[in-house]
Design a protein around this motif. Structure first.
Motif, PDB file in Angstrom:
ATOM      1  N   GLY A 268     -16.119  -1.407   5.302  1.00  0.00           N
ATOM      2  CA  GLY A 268     -17.312  -2.312   5.909  1.00  0.00           C
ATOM      3  C   GLY A 268     -18.637  -1.979   5.117  1.00  0.00           C
ATOM      4  N   LEU A 269     -18.434  -0.980   4.370  1.00  0.00           N
ATOM      5  CA  LEU A 269     -20.046  -0.875   3.493  1.00  0.00           C
ATOM      6  C   LEU A 269     -19.823  -1.724   2.333  1.00  0.00           C
ATOM      7  CD1 LEU A 269     -20.041   3.439   4.054  1.00  0.00           C
ATOM      8  CD2 LEU A 269     -21.387   1.293   5.310  1.00  0.00           C
ATOM      9  N   ASN A 270     -21.062  -2.344   2.016  1.00  0.00           N
ATOM     10  CA  ASN A 270     -21.268  -3.064   0.838  1.00  0.00           C
ATOM     11  C   ASN A 270     -21.716  -2.115  -0.485  1.00  0.00           C
ATOM     12  OD1 ASN A 270     -21.186  -5.145  -1.068  1.00  0.00           O
ATOM     13  ND2 ASN A 270     -23.298  -5.600  -0.429  1.00  0.00           N
ATOM     14  N   LEU A 271     -20.486  -1.356  -0.949  1.00  0.00           N
ATOM     15  CA  LEU A 271     -20.596  -0.391  -1.977  1.00  0.00           C
ATOM     16  C   LEU A 271     -20.371  -0.820  -3.351  1.00  0.00           C
ATOM     17  CD1 LEU A 271     -19.114   2.863  -0.020  1.00  0.00           C
ATOM     18  CD2 LEU A 271     -21.657   1.758  -0.217  1.00  0.00           C
ATOM     19  N   GLU A 272     -21.039  -0.338  -4.419  1.00  0.00           N
ATOM     20  CA  GLU A 272     -20.927  -0.704  -5.721  1.00  0.00           C
ATOM     21  C   GLU A 272     -19.778   0.401  -6.118  1.00  0.00           C
ATOM     22  OE1 GLU A 272     -23.727  -0.734  -8.802  1.00  0.00           O
ATOM     23  OE2 GLU A 272     -25.233  -1.559  -7.427  1.00  0.00           O
ATOM     24  N   ALA A 273     -19.673   1.492  -5.720  1.00  0.00           N
ATOM     25  CA  ALA A 273     -18.728   2.531  -6.010  1.00  0.00           C
ATOM     26  C   ALA A 273     -18.818   3.824  -4.964  1.00  0.00           C
ATOM     27  CB  ALA A 273     -19.373   3.128  -7.332  1.00  0.00           C
ATOM     28  N   ILE A 274     -17.533   4.424  -4.787  1.00  0.00           N
ATOM     29  CA  ILE A 274     -17.289   5.487  -3.910  1.00  0.00           C
ATOM     30  C   ILE A 274     -17.363   6.793  -5.027  1.00  0.00           C
ATOM     31  CG2 ILE A 274     -15.762   6.502  -2.510  1.00  0.00           C
ATOM     32  CD1 ILE A 274     -14.749   3.880  -1.616  1.00  0.00           C
ATOM     33  N   ILE A 275     -18.388   7.492  -4.985  1.00  0.00           N
ATOM     34  CA  ILE A 275     -18.570   8.525  -5.825  1.00  0.00           C
ATOM     35  C   ILE A 275     -18.013   9.827  -5.325  1.00  0.00           C
ATOM     36  CG2 ILE A 275     -20.349   9.698  -7.015  1.00  0.00           C
ATOM     37  CD1 ILE A 275     -20.512   6.912  -7.704  1.00  0.00           C
ATOM     38  N   SER A 276     -16.879  10.567  -6.308  1.00  0.00           N
ATOM     39  CA  SER A 276     -16.583  11.524  -6.206  1.00  0.00           C
ATOM     40  C   SER A 276     -17.320  12.847  -6.992  1.00  0.00           C
ATOM     41  CB  SER A 276     -15.072  11.715  -6.341  1.00  0.00           C
ATOM     42  OG  SER A 276     -14.588  13.084  -6.458  1.00  0.00           O
ATOM     43  N   THR A 277     -17.510  14.008  -6.602  1.00  0.00           N
ATOM     44  CA  THR A 277     -18.168  14.949  -7.503  1.00  0.00           C
ATOM     45  C   THR A 277     -16.994  15.799  -7.907  1.00  0.00           C
ATOM     46  OG1 THR A 277     -18.632  16.340  -5.601  1.00  0.00           O
ATOM     47  CG2 THR A 277     -20.199  14.772  -6.353  1.00  0.00           C
ATOM     48  N   ALA A 278     -15.712  16.045  -7.300  1.00  0.00           N
ATOM     49  CA  ALA A 278     -14.683  16.823  -7.877  1.00  0.00           C
ATOM     50  C   ALA A 278     -13.487  16.065  -8.080  1.00  0.00           C
ATOM     51  CB  ALA A 278     -14.171  17.585  -6.296  1.00  0.00           C
ATOM     52  N   SER A 279     -13.195  16.093  -9.376  1.00  0.00           N
ATOM     53  CA  SER A 279     -12.263  15.221 -10.189  1.00  0.00           C
ATOM     54  C   SER A 279     -10.869  15.433  -9.478  1.00  0.00           C
ATOM     55  CB  SER A 279     -12.061  15.828 -11.695  1.00  0.00           C
ATOM     56  OG  SER A 279     -11.934  16.959 -11.642  1.00  0.00           O
ATOM     57  N   GLY A 280     -10.676  16.758  -8.845  1.00  0.00           N
ATOM     58  CA  GLY A 280      -9.277  16.685  -8.105  1.00  0.00           C
ATOM     59  C   GLY A 280      -9.129  15.769  -6.878  1.00  0.00           C
ATOM     60  N   CYS A 281     -10.420  15.757  -6.417  1.00  0.00           N
ATOM     61  CA  CYS A 281     -10.445  14.549  -5.114  1.00  0.00           C
ATOM     62  C   CYS A 281     -10.233  13.235  -5.751  1.00  0.00           C
ATOM     63  CB  CYS A 281     -11.583  14.901  -4.330  1.00  0.00           C
ATOM     64  SG  CYS A 281     -11.608  16.757  -3.428  1.00  0.00           S
ATOM     65  N   GLY A 282     -11.191  13.044  -6.860  1.00  0.00           N
ATOM     66  CA  GLY A 282     -11.193  11.704  -7.578  1.00  0.00           C
ATOM     67  C   GLY A 282      -9.864  11.138  -7.752  1.00  0.00           C
ATOM     68  N   VAL A 283      -8.908  11.972  -8.033  1.00  0.00           N
ATOM     69  CA  VAL A 283      -7.594  11.612  -8.485  1.00  0.00           C
ATOM     70  C   VAL A 283      -6.765  11.088  -7.419  1.00  0.00           C
ATOM     71  CG1 VAL A 283      -5.309  12.295  -9.321  1.00  0.00           C
ATOM     72  CG2 VAL A 283      -7.159  12.997 -10.701  1.00  0.00           C
TER      73      VAL A 283
END
Length: 463
Positions: A268-283
């Motif tokens: 429901g959020l109009n986001l360009e990106a969902i940012i992760s600062t930890a690459s393990g979470c990002g995967v």
């Protein structure tokens, strides 16, 4: 191969089919950390694949010896990055661990590694419940600032328990960022941090579980840097753990449940990106699109994928994963840098490339590009970046002997680098390496690239 190419299901037939794609060429062997340590074929990728195939085909038993070699895998996925036949080893190891942890044990045997009641309680009652993690923050801050931490470390009360390994990695606990002139009485982050200056877009920030407690400096720096560049940052309070810890220990049900909660939190959020600062979470976030629905839930696979039921719309899990970006990757293409002046830094910065960032997300170059914005900085890759540091989630707790060897090699490389700073993009790696450097009395500081950028922007005084 991309994370979205992986199938959402996993069965004995799919395990055998995927394992059969391995031609046992051996190109993965020099890239496997555990093989380099033990020199055992059973601790190499092709050796483990042979074991998995043998168990799935009923040729060898699923016993404790089998579990030993499977548990020794760090899930660094370095083998995937060099495999000429693109064998999806991550899928194989996670699926095998799910079978090992299954109460029904489709192939028989007793292979589940016993966990203490405290460990089980933390994984089920704390890790996936953000409000409880937030409650720990003031307690840990008091523990550190009251002098209790120093007393406990000198007392030796923790002995040689796993708690001492955890406590040794505990960094300084900070407070979540509060907007200038405001107060954050909730003890956590605010739901929205508006952009300053010219608005350029809106992004979401994923906090994680461990990071929201031990890597607050990175999360705070991410918010202020993005705000300075003109991006409004949304921090949905309903988000939770990414589920990687559960996924890699065979608990696919909990991993899928956590994934569903995070997808709903950002929906429901109009986001360009969902940012992760930890690459393990990002995967893990990037691979939500390949997870199955929670096995214990009533929803069907179709309901999991249909989500909001919008016909013809991109599936919610795929839509979520498509927006996930590592903070360095996002900042490498972000607008607004023309109005930013960074203070010079006449020091060498060694860049550590976490396995998850290097082997799966393939985003290591972004860290170098981001740090290159700092005038005068000498930026160089850390020697041995193709090898794991040994943290690997909870691996340093479960396999301390192998983890210690890998950490020793990494610390030797850091000390030989001549660097004043070690920049890394994964909280687990940062804590693991930083604890060893602290113990050795080193002055080398371990921090995230975005934290260093925030310092050189002279905005950390606001955090």
């Amino acid at each position: 191969m991309k994370p979205t190419d992986l199938p959402s299901d996993f069965s004995l037939d799919s395990l055998i089919a995927e394992a059969n794609r391995c031609v046992a060429c051996g190109l993965c062997l020099p890239h496997c950390p555990t093989y380099r340590v033990t020199q055992s074929e059973a601790d190499s990728p092709r050796g483990r694949i042979a074991l998995m195939s043998g168990v799935a085909g009923g040729r060898i038993p699923m016993n404790e010896r089998f579990a030993l070699h499977i548990d020794r895998c760090l899930t660094c996925r370095a083998c995937e990055s060099v495999c000429p036949n693109h064998v999806r080893f991550g899928q194989l190891i996670d699926g095998t661990r799910a079978m090992m942890a299954s109460p029904s044990k489709p192939l028989g045997g007793s292979t589940q590694t016993p966990k203490s009641w405290f460990r089980r309680w933390v994984e089920h009652e704390v890790i996936g419940k953000p409000t409880r993690i937030d409650m720990l923050r003031p307690l840990l801050r008091f523990y550190q600032r009251s002098g209790m931490q120093k007393l406990l470390r000198k007392s030796g009360l923790l002995g040689k328990t796993k708690l001492i390994l955890l406590e040794a990695q505990l960094p300084r606990i900070d407070k979540p960022y509060s907007l200038p002139g405001g107060s954050n009485f909730s003890g956590s982050w605010q739901a929205v941090y508006p952009a300053t200056g010219q608005p350029r877009g809106e992004v979401g920030l994923f906090l994680g579980c461990v990071a929201r407690l031990t890597d607050i400096a990175t999360l705070n720096a991410t918010i202020v840097v993005l705000n300075r560049l003109g991006y409004t940052v949304h921090v949905p309070p309903a988000q939770t753990c990414c589920g990687a810890l559960h996924q890699h220990s065979g608990d696919r049900q909990t991993a899928a449940q956590l994934a569903h909660r995070n997808i709903s939190a950002f929906d429901g959020l109009n986001l360009e990106a969902i940012i992760s600062t930890a690459s393990g979470c990002g995967v893990q976030l990037a691979e939500y699109s390949i997870l199955s629905p929670s096995p214990g839930s009533k929803e069907s696979a179709a309901e999991w994928e249909a989500g909001n039921g919008c016909a013809g719309d991109m599936l919610p899990s795929k839509r979520f994963s498509a927006k996930v970006m590592d903070i360095s990757a996002f900042l490498a293409i972000a607008e607004g840098w023309d109005g930013i002046t960074l203070a010079p830094l006449a020091h060498k910065i060694s860049v550590h490339e976490p396995c998850s960032l290097r082997n799966v997300l393939r985003g290591s170059a972004s860290s170098y590009a981001l740090l290159a914005r700092i005038p005068g900085a000498q930026i160089a890759p850390l020697a041995g970046n193709d090898q794991c540091c040994g943290a690997a989630g909870t691996y340093f707790l479960d396999q301390p002997e192998v983890a210690k060897v890998l950490l020793h090699d990494k610390i030797a490389a850091v000390n030989a680098s001549g660097a004043r700073y070690l920049a890394t993009s994964n909280v687990g790696c940062a804590m693991h390496v930083a604890s060893a450097l602290r113990e050795a009395g080193s002055v080398i500081e371990v921090l995230h690239p975005v934290t260093l950028i925030a310092r050189q922007m002279n905005v950390t005084s606001r955090i």
